[in-house]
Design a protein around this motif. Sequence first.
Motif, short mmCIF file in Angstrom:
data_model
loop_
_atom_site.label_atom_id
_atom_site.label_comp_id
_atom_site.label_asym_id
_atom_site.label_seq_id
_atom_site.Cartn_x
_atom_site.Cartn_y
_atom_site.Cartn_z
N PRO A 82 0.81 -1.23 0.00
CA PRO A 82 0.00 0.00 0.00
C PRO A 82 0.84 1.27 0.00
N VAL A 83 2.04 1.21 0.59
CA VAL A 83 2.92 2.39 0.56
C VAL A 83 3.33 2.70 -0.87
N LEU A 84 3.75 1.68 -1.60
CA LEU A 84 4.14 1.87 -2.99
C LEU A 84 2.94 2.25 -3.87
N LEU A 85 1.78 1.69 -3.55
CA LEU A 85 0.59 2.03 -4.32
C LEU A 85 0.23 3.50 -4.14
N ALA A 86 0.34 4.00 -2.91
CA ALA A 86 0.06 5.42 -2.67
C ALA A 86 1.02 6.30 -3.48
N GLY A 87 2.28 5.92 -3.51
CA GLY A 87 3.25 6.67 -4.30
C GLY A 87 2.94 6.61 -5.79
N ALA A 88 2.51 5.43 -6.25
CA ALA A 88 2.20 5.27 -7.67
C ALA A 88 1.00 6.13 -8.08
N LEU A 89 -0.01 6.19 -7.23
CA LEU A 89 -1.19 7.01 -7.52
C LEU A 89 -0.84 8.50 -7.49
N TRP A 90 0.01 8.88 -6.54
CA TRP A 90 0.42 10.28 -6.44
C TRP A 90 1.19 10.71 -7.69
N ARG A 91 2.03 9.81 -8.19
CA ARG A 91 2.80 10.11 -9.39
C ARG A 91 2.03 9.81 -10.67
N ARG A 92 0.84 9.23 -10.52
CA ARG A 92 0.04 8.83 -11.67
C ARG A 92 0.86 7.95 -12.63
N SER A 93 1.49 6.96 -12.00
CA SER A 93 2.40 6.09 -12.76
C SER A 93 1.72 4.77 -13.07
N ALA A 94 1.41 4.56 -14.33
CA ALA A 94 0.82 3.29 -14.76
C ALA A 94 1.83 2.15 -14.63
N SER A 95 3.10 2.43 -14.88
CA SER A 95 4.12 1.38 -14.80
C SER A 95 4.29 0.89 -13.37
N ALA A 96 4.25 1.79 -12.38
CA ALA A 96 4.38 1.38 -10.98
C ALA A 96 3.19 0.56 -10.53
N VAL A 97 1.98 0.97 -10.95
CA VAL A 97 0.78 0.20 -10.60
C VAL A 97 0.85 -1.20 -11.20
N ALA A 98 1.27 -1.29 -12.43
CA ALA A 98 1.39 -2.60 -13.07
C ALA A 98 2.45 -3.45 -12.39
N ALA A 99 3.57 -2.85 -12.01
CA ALA A 99 4.65 -3.60 -11.36
C ALA A 99 4.21 -4.13 -10.00
N LEU A 100 3.28 -3.45 -9.34
CA LEU A 100 2.81 -3.90 -8.03
C LEU A 100 2.04 -5.21 -8.11
N LEU A 101 1.62 -5.60 -9.29
CA LEU A 101 0.92 -6.88 -9.42
C LEU A 101 1.81 -8.04 -8.98
#
Length: 354
Positions: A82-101
């Motif tokens: 969830p920490v990384l997900l919050a960062g990914a949403l803040w940066r609006r990073s599709a690559s980070a969201v996908a990597a979290l899978l």
Amino acid sequence: MARVDTAETGQGGAGGPDTGSGIRRAIRIASRPGPWKRGLVLAAAALLLGLFLLLHPVIPNRIGNLGSLVETFLPWFGLFVPVLLAGALWRRSASAVAALLLPVVVWLGLFGGLLGDKSHAGGDLTVAGHNVAAGNPDPAGTARDLAASGADVLALEELTERHRGTYEKELAKAYPYHAVLGTVGLWSRLPLSDTRPVDIKTDYGPLAENKPMDVRMAEARALRATVSTDHGPLAVYVAHLGSARVNPRAGFWTAHRDRNARALGEAVAAERNDRVVLLGDLNGTLDDRAFAPLTSRMRSAQEAAGDGFGFTWPAGFPVARIDQILVRGVEPESSWVLPATGSDHLPVAAGISW
């Protein structure tokens, strides 16, 4: 008449400020990285977390027992998601969201089975275990709480000579049969027989071989007994393995505990009874590779029939399940953690059937 010079007033001339600022804004927007190019550091961190969870068995123990230390707290690494997900949403990073899978799928593969309630009603026998703590300020209250749990078989660890009489007195009415060897004991509503110490290679120092047998029995940390049930004999082991310590110089120190685990695994492997229950404070979680000699031969009641992780230590804010109920030849129907007593551990219980 006055003439309006649009170039000077900035009201729409070809080279006016509005046009220039609009061009600069368009350039900035066009030059921004797209959603797949933003947050690459977060994406890399997510992939590393997933690989870390996936490859934890290959983390070596040669350096400070690092592998065992990681495995002791392995479920908690999921909090990084969830920490990384919050960062990914803040940066609006599709690559980070996908990597979290990757870490999500790996974590669910490792621990997702513990999230649901797998317990079933019924059971032929209820067993419970508790490290009552040598410094327990209220042993009488602890004994009464355990008796009220309704367990048919009750295993206690870390008994002291000072408090042993208190437990025997308070548990006598509910449990007519009991056996105590050293710092471990077993109380039962059903007859006990063939009670004997289990040599788990406790470290007595250089004089180990010269220790008289009565002294070694007084210092015993594991026992084995047979409980007579309507369905036949049940072999019950009670054990308190050596402590684990985090030392700045030695790292995660578990030498005695690991030796105890190997010896206890050998004892269980040699057990001739088909039906076996092990109750004890193992001073470690079953994710730790050190317990392979036990987990390769027995099932965890909590993993098979529990609800959640069932953390037991420390009692005030449990972060690890180091108090275990393992079975062989019987079926766990339910597993749960009992309310806190005066100990720094929480008691555990399980219903088993034939």
